[in-house]
Design an enzyme around this catalytic site. Structure first.
Site, short mmCIF file in Angstrom:
data_model
loop_
_atom_site.label_atom_id
_atom_site.label_comp_id
_atom_site.label_asym_id
_atom_site.label_seq_id
_atom_site.Cartn_x
_atom_site.Cartn_y
_atom_site.Cartn_z
N GLY A 281 39.56 49.96 36.07
CA GLY A 281 39.96 49.30 34.72
C GLY A 281 40.86 50.80 33.89
O GLY A 281 41.77 50.36 33.60
N ASP B 110 38.75 51.38 29.89
CA ASP B 110 39.83 50.39 29.46
C ASP B 110 39.12 49.66 28.31
O ASP B 110 40.74 49.59 27.27
CB ASP B 110 40.34 49.13 30.52
CG ASP B 110 38.98 48.82 31.26
OD1 ASP B 110 37.45 48.91 30.51
OD2 ASP B 110 39.59 48.27 31.90
N ASP C 65 34.11 45.94 25.51
CA ASP C 65 33.35 44.04 24.94
C ASP C 65 32.23 44.33 24.70
O ASP C 65 31.83 44.23 23.86
CB ASP C 65 34.21 43.37 26.37
CG ASP C 65 33.67 42.22 26.08
OD1 ASP C 65 33.61 41.74 24.95
OD2 ASP C 65 33.94 41.72 26.81
N LYS D 178 37.48 45.00 21.37
CA LYS D 178 37.04 44.15 20.82
C LYS D 178 36.35 44.05 19.38
O LYS D 178 35.05 44.71 19.53
CB LYS D 178 36.96 43.34 21.88
CG LYS D 178 37.71 42.25 23.12
CD LYS D 178 36.81 41.73 24.13
CE LYS D 178 37.79 41.26 25.12
NZ LYS D 178 37.25 40.52 26.18
N PHE E 33 40.12 37.73 26.57
CA PHE E 33 40.16 37.60 27.57
C PHE E 33 41.83 38.62 28.00
O PHE E 33 42.99 37.75 27.92
CB PHE E 33 40.33 37.13 28.74
CG PHE E 33 39.47 37.40 30.12
CD1 PHE E 33 38.00 38.37 29.81
CD2 PHE E 33 39.95 37.94 31.22
CE1 PHE E 33 37.86 39.44 30.83
CE2 PHE E 33 39.67 38.81 32.07
CZ PHE E 33 38.38 39.66 32.27
N VAL E 34 42.03 39.09 27.69
CA VAL E 34 42.91 40.04 28.35
C VAL E 34 43.20 40.96 29.48
O VAL E 34 42.22 40.86 30.53
CB VAL E 34 43.75 41.70 26.79
CG1 VAL E 34 43.89 40.62 26.12
CG2 VAL E 34 42.31 42.48 27.07
N ASP F 28 41.61 43.82 34.63
CA ASP F 28 41.96 42.65 35.81
C ASP F 28 41.09 41.34 35.54
O ASP F 28 40.52 41.45 34.47
CB ASP F 28 41.24 43.17 36.81
CG ASP F 28 39.86 42.77 36.81
OD1 ASP F 28 39.54 44.01 36.25
OD2 ASP F 28 39.17 42.06 37.50
N ARG G 250 45.66 43.90 37.11
CA ARG G 250 46.35 45.20 37.46
C ARG G 250 47.85 45.80 36.73
O ARG G 250 47.27 46.68 35.87
CB ARG G 250 45.63 46.09 37.84
CG ARG G 250 43.18 45.64 38.36
CD ARG G 250 42.39 46.99 39.06
NE ARG G 250 41.56 46.19 38.88
CZ ARG G 250 40.65 45.92 38.07
NH1 ARG G 250 40.07 46.56 37.29
NH2 ARG G 250 39.46 46.32 38.64
P1 IMP Z 1 31.06 45.03 28.89
O1 IMP Z 1 30.23 45.74 29.26
O2 IMP Z 1 31.24 43.98 28.41
O3 IMP Z 1 31.34 46.62 27.19
O4 IMP Z 1 32.63 44.81 29.09
C1 IMP Z 1 33.21 46.84 30.21
C2 IMP Z 1 34.01 46.02 31.80
O5 IMP Z 1 34.17 44.72 31.38
C3 IMP Z 1 35.20 46.79 31.16
O6 IMP Z 1 35.52 48.22 31.45
C4 IMP Z 1 36.50 45.85 31.97
O7 IMP Z 1 36.54 46.03 33.44
C5 IMP Z 1 35.45 44.36 31.26
N1 IMP Z 1 36.41 43.74 30.41
C6 IMP Z 1 35.67 43.42 28.84
N2 IMP Z 1 35.88 42.76 28.60
C7 IMP Z 1 37.47 42.26 29.37
C8 IMP Z 1 38.88 41.64 29.29
O8 IMP Z 1 39.13 40.80 27.69
N3 IMP Z 1 39.27 41.68 30.33
C9 IMP Z 1 39.24 42.42 31.23
N4 IMP Z 1 38.57 43.18 32.01
C10 IMP Z 1 37.28 43.01 30.39
MG MG Z 2 37.13 44.26 35.44
#
Ligand code: IMP
Ligand code: MG
Length: 182
Positions: free
Chosen positions: A43, A99, A102, A130, A151-152, A158, A164
């Site tokens: 990402g 990227d 979240d 976020k 969700f973006v 992606d 992407r």
């Molecule tokens: P986390 O572990 O939940 O912080 O998520 C991190 C990963 O989830 C990021 O590196 C993205 O690959 C994916 N992700 C989280 N939110 C989004 C979104 O809104 N769009 C696309 N990918 C996301």
């Molecule tokens: Mg991803």
């Protein structure tokens, strides 16, 4: 692909001018340090390429590939490292690029993993943050944009490996997410 978006959040020109500012800040902060950038695949690819070209410092670049999403919009919390060897981070100043922040699971796991290899310092830089209650506490030292909990996709981000290559970032239509069972 644009018809799959509910709306565009950040146009390419907006992203690039924010990267000018981020890069200037990073360049200033690391002017006297040997920087090693570790980009989290896949990402952060566009973000990394555009950001690093704006940082006129000698630096090393390495990658980490992790998986946590398994194709849907919700994280499982389990973070799988896809490579056998960790990048060489001992005694280095590390800047992790990702990227989006979240739930925090991914960056918390990466940070912990890299810390076991004794870097001199670790900072985190994300394009998007976020605004939400996170499952794991993670501090991003550099943030491109704060966004709502939506969700973006695009500019490296992606949904089930698509979108992407969009040059901008937008909110994906909720009916498409629901249709895919996300
Ligand atoms: P986390 O572990 O939940 O912080 O998520 C991190 C990963 O989830 C990021 O590196 C993205 O690959 C994916 N992700 C989280 N939110 C989004 C979104 O809104 N769009 C696309 N990918 C996301
Ligand atoms: Mg991803």
């Amino acid at each position: 692909m644009q018809q799959d978006l509910e709306r565009i959040l950040f146009h390419e020109t907006t992203i690039l001018s924010r990267l000018d500012q981020l890069a200037a800040q990073i360049t200033q902060d690391y002017r006297d340090r040997e920087l090693t950038v570790i980009a989290v695949l896949t990402g952060s690819l566009m973000f990394m390429a555009d950001l690093l070209r704006r940082i006129p410092l000698p630096l090393k670049l390495d990658f980490l590939a992790v998986a946590s999403y398994h194709g849907k919009t919700q994280t499982t919390g389990e973070v799988i490292f896809k490579q056998v060897a960790l990048p060489d981070v001992k005694d280095r100043h590390i800047l992790i690029l990702d990227d989006i922040l979240d739930s925090g699971h991914t960056l918390a796991a990466i940070r912990e993993k890299l810390e076991t290899a004794n870097p001199r310092s670790i900072r985190v830089c994300v394009l998007l943050n976020k605004k939400k209650q996170r499952a794991r506490h993670v501090d991003a030292d550099y943030v491109g944009f704060d966004i709502e909990d939506e969700f973006v996709v695009g500019y490296g981000l992606d949904f089930m490996e698509s979108y992407r290559n969009l040059p901008y970032i937008g909110v994906l239509r909720k009916d498409l997410i629901a249709q895919a069972g996300g």
